[in-house]
Design a protein around this motif. Structure first.
Motif, PDB file in Angstrom:
ATOM      1  N   ASP A 267       0.834  -1.211   0.000  1.00 62.16           N
ATOM      2  CA  ASP A 267       0.000   0.000   0.000  1.00 62.16           C
ATOM      3  C   ASP A 267       0.867   1.260   0.000  1.00 62.16           C
ATOM      4  O   ASP A 267       0.586   2.231  -0.705  1.00 62.16           O
ATOM      5  CB  ASP A 267      -0.893   0.039   1.254  1.00 62.16           C
ATOM      6  CG  ASP A 267      -2.149  -0.810   1.105  1.00 62.16           C
ATOM      7  OD1 ASP A 267      -2.324  -1.403   0.030  1.00 62.16           O
ATOM      8  OD2 ASP A 267      -2.939  -0.883   2.058  1.00 62.16           O
ATOM      9  N   MET A 268       1.922   1.250   0.834  1.00 61.89           N
ATOM     10  CA  MET A 268       2.789   2.434   0.953  1.00 61.89           C
ATOM     11  C   MET A 268       3.495   2.730  -0.371  1.00 61.89           C
ATOM     12  O   MET A 268       3.696   3.885  -0.743  1.00 61.89           O
ATOM     13  CB  MET A 268       3.828   2.223   2.066  1.00 61.89           C
ATOM     14  CG  MET A 268       3.219   2.259   3.470  1.00 61.89           C
ATOM     15  SD  MET A 268       4.317   1.602   4.749  1.00 61.89           S
ATOM     16  CE  MET A 268       5.655   2.794   4.721  1.00 61.89           C
ATOM     17  N   GLN A 275      -5.496   3.413   3.765  1.00 59.82           N
ATOM     18  CA  GLN A 275      -6.287   3.450   5.005  1.00 59.82           C
ATOM     19  C   GLN A 275      -6.447   1.997   5.409  1.00 59.82           C
ATOM     20  O   GLN A 275      -7.313   1.298   4.896  1.00 59.82           O
ATOM     21  CB  GLN A 275      -7.657   4.061   4.765  1.00 59.82           C
ATOM     22  CG  GLN A 275      -7.659   5.552   4.742  1.00 59.82           C
ATOM     23  CD  GLN A 275      -8.788   6.103   5.610  1.00 59.82           C
ATOM     24  OE1 GLN A 275      -8.562   6.662   6.658  1.00 59.82           O
ATOM     25  NE2 GLN A 275     -10.006   5.938   5.155  1.00 59.82           N
ATOM     26  N   ARG A 276      -5.595   1.537   6.317  1.00 59.36           N
ATOM     27  CA  ARG A 276      -5.613   0.117   6.655  1.00 59.36           C
ATOM     28  C   ARG A 276      -5.761  -0.087   8.155  1.00 59.36           C
ATOM     29  O   ARG A 276      -5.204   0.664   8.950  1.00 59.36           O
ATOM     30  CB  ARG A 276      -4.315  -0.548   6.149  1.00 59.36           C
ATOM     31  CG  ARG A 276      -4.349  -2.067   6.211  1.00 59.36           C
ATOM     32  CD  ARG A 276      -3.180  -2.691   5.465  1.00 59.36           C
ATOM     33  NE  ARG A 276      -3.391  -2.785   4.038  1.00 59.36           N
ATOM     34  CZ  ARG A 276      -4.074  -3.764   3.433  1.00 59.36           C
ATOM     35  NH1 ARG A 276      -4.619  -4.721   4.156  1.00 59.36           N
ATOM     36  NH2 ARG A 276      -4.209  -3.785   2.129  1.00 59.36           N
ATOM     37  N   GLY A 398       0.057  16.445   7.543  1.00 56.84           N
ATOM     38  CA  GLY A 398       0.891  16.222   6.348  1.00 56.84           C
ATOM     39  C   GLY A 398      -0.002  16.269   5.127  1.00 56.84           C
ATOM     40  O   GLY A 398      -1.217  16.468   5.246  1.00 56.84           O
ATOM     41  N   TRP A 399       0.584  16.065   3.923  1.00 58.09           N
ATOM     42  CA  TRP A 399      -0.236  16.033   2.709  1.00 58.09           C
ATOM     43  C   TRP A 399      -0.674  14.587   2.476  1.00 58.09           C
ATOM     44  O   TRP A 399       0.062  13.775   1.965  1.00 58.09           O
ATOM     45  CB  TRP A 399       0.531  16.547   1.492  1.00 58.09           C
ATOM     46  CG  TRP A 399      -0.387  16.668   0.301  1.00 58.09           C
ATOM     47  CD1 TRP A 399      -1.199  17.705   0.007  1.00 58.09           C
ATOM     48  CD2 TRP A 399      -0.617  15.663  -0.712  1.00 58.09           C
ATOM     49  NE1 TRP A 399      -1.942  17.427  -1.118  1.00 58.09           N
ATOM     50  CE2 TRP A 399      -1.609  16.178  -1.583  1.00 58.09           C
ATOM     51  CE3 TRP A 399      -0.116  14.388  -0.957  1.00 58.09           C
ATOM     52  CZ2 TRP A 399      -2.078  15.477  -2.684  1.00 58.09           C
ATOM     53  CZ3 TRP A 399      -0.588  13.675  -2.050  1.00 58.09           C
ATOM     54  CH2 TRP A 399      -1.557  14.227  -2.907  1.00 58.09           C
ATOM     55  N   ARG A 400      -1.907  14.271   2.952  1.00 57.71           N
ATOM     56  CA  ARG A 400      -2.509  12.941   2.797  1.00 57.71           C
ATOM     57  C   ARG A 400      -1.523  11.800   3.077  1.00 57.71           C
ATOM     58  O   ARG A 400      -1.233  10.975   2.206  1.00 57.71           O
ATOM     59  CB  ARG A 400      -3.112  12.800   1.405  1.00 57.71           C
ATOM     60  CG  ARG A 400      -4.235  13.787   1.159  1.00 57.71           C
ATOM     61  CD  ARG A 400      -4.972  13.519  -0.112  1.00 57.71           C
ATOM     62  NE  ARG A 400      -5.663  12.240  -0.108  1.00 57.71           N
ATOM     63  CZ  ARG A 400      -6.796  11.998   0.556  1.00 57.71           C
ATOM     64  NH1 ARG A 400      -7.341  12.929   1.290  1.00 57.71           N
ATOM     65  NH2 ARG A 400      -7.356  10.812   0.495  1.00 57.71           N
ATOM     66  N   PRO A 401      -0.967  11.756   4.293  1.00 60.29           N
ATOM     67  CA  PRO A 401      -0.065  10.652   4.632  1.00 60.29           C
ATOM     68  C   PRO A 401      -0.818   9.323   4.630  1.00 60.29           C
ATOM     69  O   PRO A 401      -2.044   9.298   4.799  1.00 60.29           O
ATOM     70  CB  PRO A 401       0.399  10.991   6.059  1.00 60.29           C
ATOM     71  CG  PRO A 401      -0.696  11.845   6.610  1.00 60.29           C
ATOM     72  CD  PRO A 401      -1.234  12.632   5.446  1.00 60.29           C
ATOM     73  N   ASP A 402      -0.095   8.220   4.428  1.00 62.71           N
ATOM     74  CA  ASP A 402      -0.707   6.897   4.552  1.00 62.71           C
ATOM     75  C   ASP A 402      -1.104   6.691   6.018  1.00 62.71           C
ATOM     76  O   ASP A 402      -0.421   7.174   6.925  1.00 62.71           O
ATOM     77  CB  ASP A 402       0.278   5.806   4.115  1.00 62.71           C
ATOM     78  CG  ASP A 402       0.340   5.692   2.590  1.00 62.71           C
ATOM     79  OD1 ASP A 402      -0.563   6.226   1.930  1.00 62.71           O
ATOM     80  OD2 ASP A 402       1.282   5.074   2.070  1.00 62.71           O
ATOM     81  N   ASP A 424      -9.113  -1.099   4.465  1.00 65.68           N
ATOM     82  CA  ASP A 424      -8.665  -2.466   4.210  1.00 65.68           C
ATOM     83  C   ASP A 424      -8.246  -3.047   5.554  1.00 65.68           C
ATOM     84  O   ASP A 424      -7.769  -2.322   6.425  1.00 65.68           O
ATOM     85  CB  ASP A 424      -7.478  -2.457   3.246  1.00 65.68           C
ATOM     86  CG  ASP A 424      -7.893  -1.962   1.866  1.00 65.68           C
ATOM     87  OD1 ASP A 424      -8.864  -2.503   1.330  1.00 65.68           O
ATOM     88  OD2 ASP A 424      -7.260  -1.032   1.345  1.00 65.68           O
ATOM     89  N   VAL A 425      -8.412  -4.337   5.716  1.00 66.63           N
ATOM     90  CA  VAL A 425      -8.128  -4.948   7.028  1.00 66.63           C
ATOM     91  C   VAL A 425      -7.018  -5.990   6.905  1.00 66.63           C
ATOM     92  O   VAL A 425      -7.046  -6.843   6.016  1.00 66.63           O
ATOM     93  CB  VAL A 425      -9.404  -5.615   7.610  1.00 66.63           C
ATOM     94  CG1 VAL A 425      -9.108  -6.253   8.965  1.00 66.63           C
ATOM     95  CG2 VAL A 425     -10.521  -4.589   7.758  1.00 66.63           C
TER      96      VAL A 425
END
Length: 677
Positions: A267-268, A275-276, A398-402, A424-425
């Motif tokens: 994802d990163m 969004q996990r 921040g600018w939309r950090p994970d 996500d899970v």
């Protein structure tokens, strides 16, 4: 005409009645028609020969004596007459309904619904049914003092008459056919006035599916918007450095830890916004996974923030990370409410300049003056303990950090789908090697002395013990008093061989820290505490968890507390001291002794107590459905989720004619109005 019209469009609804309806949350025709009954009464007429004593029944017969009204006391009255069915004559009494007298006419047939008393051969009437009434079931609604059942039923009938043809379908035809669902119009009619229970069952199926499906369409829309490529950071980490970091860890990762680390890193690395939710049972090793992901962010040139709910936990994570990153150039800092002003003055400019790679803290991290240089990854631990807004403020640093949410509170599948449906899970579903399962025993209060004697054998091995006092909801002062009492009793019992410490919610943070430190360093062998030690505290030498009045806690909380022991390689014990007064309490104790699996427990806890109790309704983020129930209707919820996911995977589904009704309905019903906080 449309269903969004105000209820004042119905005959007989003036300003006063509109106000009464508003107290039930009803202002539009749609809200009136979707104010469904919560149960039905069987009102079909029965024969005297087939009814039981104290049963609620409808009896039809001829009035054979005039109605006599007697008044007694203030506004109290009794209306009595006799009825005949076949050749049987019986007495009927109505209390405090004098206006019914004019409806009781000698020699005419009448149907009365009431409670039958077989000994007295009499019926205590509740209502007179209209002579032409053929329905077998009467709907019962949630009402209040402002409005009566009969009034509400009349208004719903009037609304169906006037607006029935304007009820539009909001589900795709393919789903109606696939699951053999009634149309919306048929379902709304049958929810209020079913011709039989089979019709009602089919209507319920349709309405429950509709509620879940609309919610899931909105949730999947949020998820789709969050994950779109234009909305995310790409954290291009150095894979070789990451592998080297994992290789030098003092232990082998479990298969589950490797799997979830790969899911998060994937994802990163993508341009999509992460969004996990990372779920892992107590002691499953979430912190190590978080450390690996934060290290990946550092190698990509980004900062990470780890926000936790308590100072004790922040301190502990900070120390753990310092050990894990000891052989790396990673710079870590700690920021809590107790951070001294001078230290803070040095730390904040360093954070803003990008000289700090990872910052661990409490909600002190979301204060205005905390600025980052390049925030790429935000992790919140025990995330349901933070409000939605607190998490949002940290993300906006921040600018939309994970974003990675972590929890050791196993979340039942249905709650995960509803409360965290847009995420996500990832699940860590195995414990590190070498962990011995904790033995859980349930003992009665009369066995306390014997239990404390048994504990001496563990303490003699140099091990330590937690003693948890119950939370008394009425008053924090009583909690402290209770904890103090137990502290003094145990101090006397174990004096002078073992030292006892006390921890409770009214102590200052510095005092709590000092006591925890003494316990960690084995200066104290026994720690008496209210549940402030519930989450994350790590003392591997503690092998006994004694929970007093354990039946006052929910299963999830008991499991959290149990997870404070068994963190080393020695056998550990959780002792539940309880004498539950009801079946649910006994069932909870029994379940705790039967399984160590947090996910099994969480499902059972949900079934026993319902969603609001498991998380605490206010901060749970669990949506409130009008009719559907996420526990009893879980299978329909899962189907609705799958169908919504499938639709959102269709390119530009919004412009396809089949989905026009659902698209129009979602646009008309704003998300905040229905489900979201």
């Amino acid at each position: 005409m449309q269903l969004s019209d105000a209820v004042t469009n119905l005959p007989g609804v003036g300003a006063k009645r509109a106000e009464s309806l508003q107290s039930l949350g009803i202002t539009t025709i749609e809200q009136l028609l979707t104010h469904y009954p919560f149960r039905y009464e069987d009102i079909k007429a029965r024969a005297l020969t087939e009814i039981q004593d104290q049963e609620k029944v409808t009896l039809r017969g001829i009035v054979v004596s005039p109605a006599v009204l007697s008044r007694f006391g203030y506004k109290k009255s009794r209306l009595q007459f006799r009825m005949m069915q076949e050749h049987d004559v019986f007495q009927v009494s109505f209390f405090n309904q004098p206006f019914l007298k004019e409806k009781i006419i000698l020699s005419e047939e009448i149907a009365v619904y009431g409670k039958w008393d077989a000994k007295k051969k009499s019926l205590t009437g509740m209502k007179i049914l209209s002579s032409g009434q053929q329905e077998e079931f009467a709907p019962i609604y949630h009402v209040n003092k402002s409005i009566r059942q009969t009034t509400l039923i009349q208004l719903i009938k009037a609304a169906l008459e006037k607006y029935g043809d304007w009820i539009e379908e909001n589900l795709p035809q393919s789903l109606l056919q696939k699951y053999r669902l009634l149309s919306r119009k048929e379902a709304i009619y049958a929810m209020h006035f079913p011709k039989d229970m089979q019709a009602h069952h089919q209507a319920k199926r349709r309405i429950i599916f509709e509620e879940f499906f609309i919610f899931q369409m909105q949730i999947q829309g949020l998820k789709y918007a969050e994950k779109s490529e234009k909305h995310g950071l790409m954290l291009a980490y150095d894979n070789d450095k990451l592998k080297a970091f994992i290789a030098q860890l003092p232990f082998e990762l479990t298969a589950a830890q490797k799997r979830v680390t790969n899911e998060i890193c994937r994802d990163m690395l993508s341009k999509k916004h992460m969004q996990r939710l990372l779920q892992g049972d107590v002691g499953s090793g979430k912190t190590v996974v978080a450390a690996i992901c934060m290290y990946a962010a550092v190698t990509a040139g980004f900062q990470s923030a780890l926000m936790v709910p308590t100072e004790i936990l922040a301190q502990q994570h900070y120390q753990s990370l310092q050990q894990l990153f000891a052989n790396t150039p990673v710079k870590i800092a700690l920021l809590t409410g107790s951070t001294k002003a001078k230290e803070r003055e040095q730390l904040l400019p360093q954070l803003k300049a990008g000289e700090i790679d990872i910052i661990v803290g409490t909600h002190a991290l979301i204060q205005d003056e905390v600025d980052f240089s390049h925030l790429g990854l935000v992790i919140t631990d025990e995330q349901h303990r933070f409000g939605v807004n607190q998490r949002k403020i940290l993300r906006e640093k921040g600018w939309r950090p994970d974003v990675l949410f972590m929890t050791a509170t196993p979340i039942p599948r249905t709650l995960a789908i509803t409360a965290y449906g847009e995420m996500d899970v990832s699940i860590i579903d195995e414990l590190p090697a070498g962990r011995i399962p904790i033995e859980t025993r349930w003992v009665l209060p009369k066995q306390l002395t014997a239990t404390l004697d048994w504990a001496k054998s563990e303490l003699a091995k140099g091990h330590q013990m937690y003693v948890i006092c119950p939370l008394i909801e009425e008053s924090e002062a009583l909690d402290v008093e209770n904890a103090l009492k137990i502290y003094h009793e145990l101090s006397q019992f174990y004096d002078p061989t073992y030292q006892v410490g006390l921890l409770h919610g009214r102590m200052k943070n510095a005092e709590k820290e000092a006591i925890m430190q003494q316990f960690k360093e084995k200066e104290l062998q026994i720690l008496v505490s209210t549940t402030v030690i519930e989450v994350g505290v790590n003392v591997p030498n503690a092998t006994i968890m004694l929970i007093i009045d354990a039946d006052r806690f929910g299963l999830a909380q008991l499991h959290q507390l149990r997870g404070r022991v068994g963190r080393g390689s020695q056998a550990s014990y959780c002792i539940l001291l309880a004498n539950p007064k009801n079946e649910m309490g006994k069932e909870r104790m029994k379940i705790m002794t039967e399984t160590n699996n947090g996910f099994v427990l969480s499902e059972k806890d949900l079934a026993l107590r319902g969603p609001g109790e498991v998380f605490g309704q206010r901060q749970s983020g669990i949506p409130l459905f009008g009719f559907a129930d996420i526990v009893n209707d879980a299978h329909i919820l899962e189907v609705a989720q799958q169908e919504a996911q499938a639709i959102w995977q269709i390119n530009d589904w919004q412009v396809l004619p089949e989905y026009a009704p659902i698209q129009a309905y979602i646009n008309a019903v704003q998300p905040n109005e229905r489900f979201f906080d």
